[in-house]
Write an enzyme that holds these catalytic residues in place. Structure first.
Site, PDB file in Angstrom:
ATOM      1  N   GLU A 206       0.837  -1.202   0.000  1.00  0.00           N
ATOM      2  CA  GLU A 206       0.000   0.000   0.000  1.00  0.00           C
ATOM      3  C   GLU A 206       0.868   1.247   0.000  1.00  0.00           C
ATOM      4  O   GLU A 206       2.027   1.215   0.414  1.00  0.00           O
ATOM      5  CB  GLU A 206      -0.895   0.017   1.254  1.00  0.00           C
ATOM      6  CG  GLU A 206      -2.101  -0.881   1.128  1.00  0.00           C
ATOM      7  CD  GLU A 206      -3.028  -0.791   2.325  1.00  0.00           C
ATOM      8  OE1 GLU A 206      -2.762  -0.011   3.243  1.00  0.00           O
ATOM      9  OE2 GLU A 206      -4.032  -1.515   2.313  1.00  0.00           O
ATOM     10  N   HIS A 248      -2.248   7.757   4.761  1.00  0.00           N
ATOM     11  CA  HIS A 248      -2.668   7.008   5.944  1.00  0.00           C
ATOM     12  C   HIS A 248      -1.511   6.858   6.911  1.00  0.00           C
ATOM     13  O   HIS A 248      -0.446   7.434   6.718  1.00  0.00           O
ATOM     14  CB  HIS A 248      -3.269   5.666   5.565  1.00  0.00           C
ATOM     15  CG  HIS A 248      -2.371   4.800   4.753  1.00  0.00           C
ATOM     16  ND1 HIS A 248      -1.125   4.429   5.189  1.00  0.00           N
ATOM     17  CD2 HIS A 248      -2.532   4.254   3.544  1.00  0.00           C
ATOM     18  CE1 HIS A 248      -0.583   3.668   4.282  1.00  0.00           C
ATOM     19  NE2 HIS A 248      -1.392   3.561   3.274  1.00  0.00           N
ATOM     20  N   LEU A 267      10.146  -1.502  -7.252  1.00  0.00           N
ATOM     21  CA  LEU A 267      10.032  -2.966  -7.274  1.00  0.00           C
ATOM     22  C   LEU A 267      10.303  -3.507  -8.674  1.00  0.00           C
ATOM     23  O   LEU A 267      10.969  -4.523  -8.855  1.00  0.00           O
ATOM     24  CB  LEU A 267       8.640  -3.389  -6.801  1.00  0.00           C
ATOM     25  CG  LEU A 267       8.409  -3.279  -5.286  1.00  0.00           C
ATOM     26  CD1 LEU A 267       6.926  -3.239  -4.955  1.00  0.00           C
ATOM     27  CD2 LEU A 267       9.073  -4.461  -4.569  1.00  0.00           C
ATOM     28  N   ALA A 270      13.871  -3.414  -9.489  1.00  0.00           N
ATOM     29  CA  ALA A 270      14.606  -4.449  -8.764  1.00  0.00           C
ATOM     30  C   ALA A 270      14.430  -5.818  -9.401  1.00  0.00           C
ATOM     31  O   ALA A 270      15.226  -6.721  -9.168  1.00  0.00           O
ATOM     32  CB  ALA A 270      14.141  -4.479  -7.313  1.00  0.00           C
ATOM     33  N   GLY A 271      13.377  -5.983 -10.208  1.00  0.00           N
ATOM     34  CA  GLY A 271      13.177  -7.270 -10.878  1.00  0.00           C
ATOM     35  C   GLY A 271      11.889  -7.974 -10.514  1.00  0.00           C
ATOM     36  O   GLY A 271      11.662  -9.122 -10.905  1.00  0.00           O
ATOM     37  N   ALA A 272      11.026  -7.304  -9.762  1.00  0.00           N
ATOM     38  CA  ALA A 272       9.723  -7.902  -9.481  1.00  0.00           C
ATOM     39  C   ALA A 272       8.826  -7.752 -10.706  1.00  0.00           C
ATOM     40  O   ALA A 272       9.081  -6.903 -11.562  1.00  0.00           O
ATOM     41  CB  ALA A 272       9.087  -7.213  -8.279  1.00  0.00           C
ATOM     42  N   PRO A 275       2.260  -5.546 -12.630  1.00  0.00           N
ATOM     43  CA  PRO A 275       1.273  -5.329 -13.689  1.00  0.00           C
ATOM     44  C   PRO A 275       1.095  -3.827 -13.957  1.00  0.00           C
ATOM     45  O   PRO A 275       1.557  -3.000 -13.177  1.00  0.00           O
ATOM     46  CB  PRO A 275      -0.003  -5.925 -13.106  1.00  0.00           C
ATOM     47  CG  PRO A 275       0.169  -5.823 -11.633  1.00  0.00           C
ATOM     48  CD  PRO A 275       1.642  -5.951 -11.363  1.00  0.00           C
ATOM     49  N   SER A 277      -1.773  -2.325 -13.949  1.00  0.00           N
ATOM     50  CA  SER A 277      -2.699  -1.872 -12.910  1.00  0.00           C
ATOM     51  C   SER A 277      -3.199  -3.108 -12.182  1.00  0.00           C
ATOM     52  O   SER A 277      -2.942  -4.240 -12.606  1.00  0.00           O
ATOM     53  CB  SER A 277      -3.879  -1.111 -13.521  1.00  0.00           C
ATOM     54  OG  SER A 277      -4.826  -2.031 -14.022  1.00  0.00           O
TER      55      SER A 277
END
Lengths: 434, 466
Positions: A206, A248, A267, A270-272, A275, A277
């Site tokens: 989040e 928040h 991310l 870094a290679g993640a 998608p 969205s």
């Protein structure tokens, strides 16, 4: 939790003991369609002493009492994992629990989360909701995908998406959205990463905080090598003009690095697998699963066990015996062979039967005395006694009353009749004499 | 580790006595904006400068015997502005708004005078205007000022900077003997000290005190070290999560805090209620954050309910109206509207979760629907969306939604509003079936989906209707 155990075909229920101050004794619950008794203890220490093999403590305590009880649980030698559902725990209390948990090598999930689920083994509390949703998300048997989310509310949706786009969840944890979750996204991902059955990871983060950045760094530094699909929600926040800002508890600094976009980009770099969205998250999971997990020659499909649904009618029993047991070669009174009572006092016997041995010697002597005083049927009330015995045997009111009434006779409850007869007879004799 | 918000954002105004406030430290997004993830409890909340100083003055004697005089500041609000009589201060008065934002000097919102009447007049004048605040190079906020602070002007020479903040396993102190407006330029002289977290207030370790001591002259040492040590323990005891004093100064009367920014952990209210209450701690809304009447009603329902109900109107004349549920889920629905390029049409953000009752849901939905009916957008859609709930009863909440729709059905039909539904969770089948049947009966166009449909798919369908 027990329904889930049954659904997964667990042989034994996962819950071995309940801690509920002031309500010690036994708790009756259904496991499948049969009833089981779960011991209830006054204190955590007592429960742990009697169940040293149980190593998980799940706290459903309210916000105000959760700190003290969780702390006590962390300090027990036998406890290795604690999960806390309470919302609104003061941050300093959470920080103290984190410190103690680290010190004692205890895994701390929560606070402010539904918890987590290990398909086929165990679920914390209400995680994954109703039995129907568990079945539809195939959470009754383990898959290959380790899932960590911040949001507890979104965890079931994620499990469902994963079940439709892969072979299912191996373990799912919702860390909760407090500023200081007991264990972080990264800590949980690394733990799941270390299990051989985890073939890929999914993370739902989040906006706000740095937890997702830590994950990106762990991918870069090679601590996470298994494929990971990630999405950080809250992208809409940056699309508003100055009048509206989103944020928040974790989005404290208003720092650009903590925006959802920035974290998704970090991310991705870094290679993640990220998608475009959330709408395409399912597809990305599917792609990564197909490309990396299915293509592995050593990949085995999860066992196709079917969930065990409890179809038979659950009928609660009205009487439970936790004392007498006639299943073995020799009947038992409170887990002791009946023969061992031959040489003991009546007070001792009653102590075992009625109080499970909790009374001391004075109590036993008192019982013994009471029995002596009441032993003869004369002063004792035979009618009530018989009615009680019959009722305790499970008979209805009429049967019990009849049983009681049958004792009425010349020696009990018949005194009035007898007196009347004698008086009548006296009267008749007087008449005869005159 | 640098903990906050690069000081490069910090704009100072040398002509004012605005003492090196870190604007970002005062103006958190979360304080301005809306809580988009209500599962997350907004634990860290900003408090007014007035009550922060009062809290410190009233309680610091617990940890130090050093002379620390009673706080002389006066809070001025619309309630007391006409009746207040300011005390006599020897060196004159400083007045400033106390509305949780910084850069008051920069925005011409600090006023000094020796004349009480002038001070009150200035306050009246400022509170009658709409103020436009430049909070960063790209960001302005408009609103009215309500709360002001009047303090004695304090002549002084040297200014010190101190901040304390919380991290997961330690607290951080920043200290500088070159505080005040130039803190930014002098940031390299600021020392950073990490103190392991303890739940009980503990005096600062000698090592930490030594490091601060090295920055101080002989005559400052005793009083400043005692002050910082006492303040640190107070920080721990009273559940502060952030405290910045820039500057504090030494005078004949002891330590004086000229400016102070503080946040408290509001979840710790129950254990501090007496002490916080004595200092008059409140958690006011940030400047410019005045809510619409409808939002206030929702806030009221929320505060009375064990469940969570939130509403923020983003665009009164928007096309896409949201009745979404779940903290995490509702954000994702809003995200998807944005990701598909329709952020400017998004009318509201909101969510209901935690198993609200039928009545609460109905009241909430009625408010959103009425707002929607008043929107001037030509085409409108209503999104009733949610993930698969863990325990919220779908049937129960849907009965509430349906009766709110029923109450407004004539207008919904007349305006040609289309409803999109996607939800799962306990009793969802009955809930969805009920929705379908009732919408058919009312002759309202509704597309109803369950968990078998991808959560955000209804957003794609909905934007196609616009």
């Amino acid at each position: 939790m027990l329904d889930y155990d049954w659904l997964c075909r667990r042989e034994n229920p996962s819950i071995v003991a309940i801690v509920h101050k002031g309500s010690s004794g036994l708790h009756k619950a259904f496991f499948g369609s049969s009833e089981i008794l779960i011991p209830v203890y006054d204190s955590i220490a007592e429960a742990c002493k009697n169940h040293a093999r149980a190593d998980v403590f799940v706290s459903f305590a309210s916000m105000r009492s959760a700190f003290v009880s969780t702390k006590e649980a962390i300090l027990q030698d036998s406890i290795r994992t604690v999960a806390v559902t309470a919302e609104g725990m003061p941050e300093n209390q959470t920080r103290e629990l984190i410190r103690l948990a680290k010190l004692n090598n205890v895994w701390f999930i929560g606070p402010a989360t539904v918890g987590g689920i290990k398909p086929g083994s165990f679920r914390i509390g209400n995680t994954a909701g109703s039995i129907e949703s568990i079945v539809s998300a195939k959470l009754y048997r383990p898959g290959s995908v380790g899932v960590v989310t911040v949001s507890g509310g979104m965890s079931l949706e994620m499990y469902h998406i994963i079940s439709q786009n892969s072979d299912g969840v191996s373990e799912g944890i919702a860390v909760g959205g407090d500023t200081y979750p007991g264990t972080t996204l990264l800590e949980n991902l690394l733990r799941l990463h270390s299990y051989p059955q985890t073939k890929m990871l999914v993370m739902l983060g989040e906006i706000g905080g740095k937890a997702e950045i830590e994950v990106a760094e762990a991918i870069t530094s090679g601590k996470i090598t298994k494929p990971i699909v990630a999405w950080v929600s809250g992208t809409v926040a940056s699309q508003f003009n100055s009048e509206v800002q989103f944020g928040h508890a974790n989005a404290r600094s208003g720092n650009d690095q903590e925006s959802a976009q920035a974290k998704n980009t970090a991310l991705k770099n870094a290679g993640a697998y990220i998608p475009k969205s959330f709408n395409e998250l399912g597809k990305t999971i599917n792609d990564v699963f197909t490309k990396f997990v299915l293509s592995d020659k050593e990949y085995k499909e999860p066992s196709q066990i079917s969930p065990q649904l409890s179809t038979s009618f659950r009928r609660p029993t009205s009487i439970v015996s936790s004392i007498s047991d006639d299943r073995g070669a020799e009947p038992l009174y409170n887990k002791k062979e009946i023969s061992s009572f031959v040489s003991r006092s009546i007070g001792f016997l009653l102590n075992q039967l009625w109080f499970k041995g909790k009374l001391n010697k004075v109590g036993e002597d008192f019982l013994e005395l009471a029995v002596k005083l009441m032993a003869d049927h004369g002063p004792a009330v035979a009618t009530a006694h018989n009615a009680i015995v019959t009722a305790r045997a499970g008979k209805d009111v009429i049967d019990s009353l009849i049983a009681g009434l049958t004792t009425i006779g010349p020696r009990h409850g018949g005194a009035l009749d007898g007196a009347a007869k004698w008086m009548l007879s006296c009267d008749q004799r007087k008449n005869l004499a005159s | 580790m640098k903990i906050f918000f690069k000081l490069t954002h910090h704009e100072t105004d040398p002509d004012s006595i605005e003492y090196g406030l870190l604007p970002d430290a005062r103006f958190k997004k979360s304080e301005v904006g809306i809580n988009i993830s209500p599962e997350i409890i907004m634990a860290q909340k900003a408090i007014q400068e007035f009550s922060a100083k009062k809290l410190i003055h009233q309680n610091i004697s617990k940890y130090t015997d050093h002379f620390f005089q009673e706080y002389q500041g006066v809070q001025i609000t619309p309630d007391n502005v006409d009746s207040i009589s300011l005390p006599d201060f020897d060196n004159g008065y400083v007045a400033k708004p106390d509305e949780l934002f910084g850069k008051r000097g920069k925005n011409n919102l600090i006023f000094m005078s020796n004349n009480k009447t002038e001070i009150i007049q200035w306050i009246k004048q400022k509170s009658s205007q709409t103020i436009k605040l430049q909070v960063s190079s790209v960001r302005t906020i408009q609103g009215k000022l309500f709360t002001f602070l009047v303090e004695p002007k304090i002549p002084h020479e040297k200014e010190f900077y101190l901040s304390i903040s919380s991290q997961r396993d330690h607290n951080v102190i920043y200290f500088s003997n070159k505080g005040g407006v130039d803190i930014e330029e002098n940031w390299n002289d600021t020392i950073e000290l990490k103190i392991p977290f303890t739940i009980e207030p503990t005096p600062l370790p000698k090592l930490v005190l030594d490091k601060i001591s090295a920055q101080l002259s002989e005559n400052e040492k005793d009083i400043v070290l005692t002050f910082i040590d006492a303040l640190y323990q107070l920080y721990c005891e009273l559940d502060f999560t952030y405290l910045e004093i820039n500057p504090f100064v030494l005078t004949d009367q002891g330590i004086q805090m000229l400016d102070c920014v503080a946040r408290l952990d509001d979840t710790a209210y129950y254990k501090n209620s007496l002490i916080w209450g004595r200092a008059g701690i409140t958690f006011p809304k940030p400047f410019g954050g005045e809510a619409l009447p409808e939002e206030l009603v929702v806030e009221q329902i929320d505060s009375k309910s064990g469940a969570s109900l939130k509403l923020k109107v983003l665009n009164r004349n928007g096309s896409i109206w949201m009745l979404t549920s779940g903290g995490g889920g509702s954000v994702i629905f809003a995200d998807t509207v944005g990701d598909l390029g329709f952020a400017n049409q998004l009318a509201n953000y909101g969510e209901y979760s935690g198993n609200p009752s039928t009545d609460e849901t109905e009241e909430y939905a009625d408010i959103v629907i009425k707002l929607m009916l008043n929107s001037k957008a030509k085409k409108k859609v209503l999104i009733i969306g949610g993930g698969i709930a863990n325990f919220t009863d779908i049937k129960k909440t849907f009965i509430g939604l349906i009766s709110a729709i029923k109450q407004n059905s004539q207008q919904i039909k007349r305006q040609g509003i289309v409803i999109f539904v996607r939800r799962g969770g306990p009793n969802y089948e009955e809930g969805l079936q009920l929705m379908k049947t009732e919408m058919q009966n009312l002759d309202i166009e509704a597309h109803v989906f369950g968990p078998e449909t991808y959560m955000t798919h209804i957003i794609e369908l909905a934007v196609n209707k616009l």
